[in-house]
Design a protein around this motif. Sequence first.
Motif, PDB file in Angstrom:
ATOM      1  N   ASP A  49      32.436  35.468  26.672  1.00  0.00           N
ATOM      2  CA  ASP A  49      33.885  34.751  26.794  1.00  0.00           C
ATOM      3  C   ASP A  49      34.625  36.100  26.476  1.00  0.00           C
ATOM      4  OD1 ASP A  49      36.002  33.439  25.700  1.00  0.00           O
ATOM      5  OD2 ASP A  49      35.322  32.773  23.774  1.00  0.00           O
ATOM      6  N   GLY A  97      39.891  34.676  22.750  1.00  0.00           N
ATOM      7  CA  GLY A  97      38.987  34.553  23.289  1.00  0.00           C
ATOM      8  C   GLY A  97      37.513  35.001  22.857  1.00  0.00           C
ATOM      9  N   SER A 154      35.328  38.499  29.917  1.00  0.00           N
ATOM     10  CA  SER A 154      35.695  37.771  30.417  1.00  0.00           C
ATOM     11  C   SER A 154      36.538  37.696  30.234  1.00  0.00           C
ATOM     12  CB  SER A 154      35.391  36.238  30.467  1.00  0.00           C
ATOM     13  OG  SER A 154      35.677  35.872  29.768  1.00  0.00           O
ATOM     14  N   THR A 155      37.125  37.929  29.000  1.00  0.00           N
ATOM     15  CA  THR A 155      38.669  37.739  28.875  1.00  0.00           C
ATOM     16  C   THR A 155      39.515  39.555  29.281  1.00  0.00           C
ATOM     17  OG1 THR A 155      38.582  35.845  27.515  1.00  0.00           O
ATOM     18  CG2 THR A 155      40.859  37.537  27.064  1.00  0.00           C
TER      19      THR A 155
HETATM   20 MG    MG Z   1      36.904  34.387  26.878  1.00  0.00          MG
END
Ligand code: MG
Length: 349
Positions: free
Chosen positions: A289, A178, A292-293
């Motif tokens: 990153d 992630g 967003s997870t």
């Molecule tokens: Mg991510």
Amino acid sequence: MYPDYLHGPPAALHTIKLLLIMMLFIQSANAGWLNEDADIMGTRISVELYHANPDLARRGIATVFREMRRIDASMSPYIKSSELARLNAFAQQQPFATSKELFSLIRRSLDFSELTDGAFDITFASVGFLYDYRNRTRPDKTQREKAAALINYRELMLNHHSTTIAFSKPGMRIDLGGIAKGYAVDRCISLLQELGIKQALVTAGGDSRMIGDRWGRPWSIGIRDPRNEDKLAAVIPLLGVAVSTSGDYQRYFEENGVRYHHIIDPGSGDSARELQSVTIIGPDATTTDALSTSVFVLGLESGLELINRMSDIDAILVDQTGQLHYSDNLQSVKKKDDDVKSSAARRTP
Ligand code: MG
Ligand code: AMP
């Protein structure tokens, strides 16, 4: 005096000359722009960059692919000899000495766990490893609940002096899926800047970061329609930022109408199902990153609430009905989008 019809040829000659000069100009301006793709880290890596010196531009491309391979070799959970795989194998018995690089990415992951109240948790892998999306395998309820009890980032014991890490419970595992692609993109952008490259876009799967402009214009980043890979849900012009998209369509299978995909809610060990996709815009790709997870797990309300508290982060969420939701700073983009849609609706009889 030429008759009228003879005015043609000299004018045409002039046009051809002009065209030739323009083509030469475009070719020389083009010379330093390069665009290449490669499959690394189990995903598509693409680089587009410019340098007036074509050798340097080529060196930039090679540098990106080399760096992606280096990070994959150390952080992939699938490569048995990777540092991450060895950490997973040994940290259950005793503190495992990690490199400074792996240690600091794990530390950053824990910062995101704190920030998101545990929505981002690299120990999700304690249950995550029981899923195999390609072979449509998943844990049953009992297996899932047993393994989910091992998910807790607070059970990772980090020693900052010796950069060792130990797991406090046997059976625990970590996975950097992630955050590692965003980190790799950031590393590549730094290396390109060290080479003197000032215009570039580096993408690893759903994670991108750009520097400079593209032919004097912003870069266009498309957000795909989560339920139609040939359609875009939105296109945003961007400069000098990173952008990451997490979606439930990247790795998944369906069983009895339920979608089992790769983003796991640490609370249940099951896939998070409130949203179809989350796009985050921010200053660096490690941050976008991880966020967003995280926002994918947090869902619509808590996700937007978190993003609206962060001044340098924006988000576009797609809910289960396919509707788009924008963070506060992006309301102007939303308005433009709505205007385009309503004028299109007016044009349609
Ligand atoms: Mg991510
Ligand atoms: P992304 O496409 O950036 O959302 O990353 C998805 C990947 O993140 C998955 O394939 C997993 O490796 C990892 N992951 C899944 N759930 C979580 C979670 N709750 N916290 C941290 N990483 C996760």
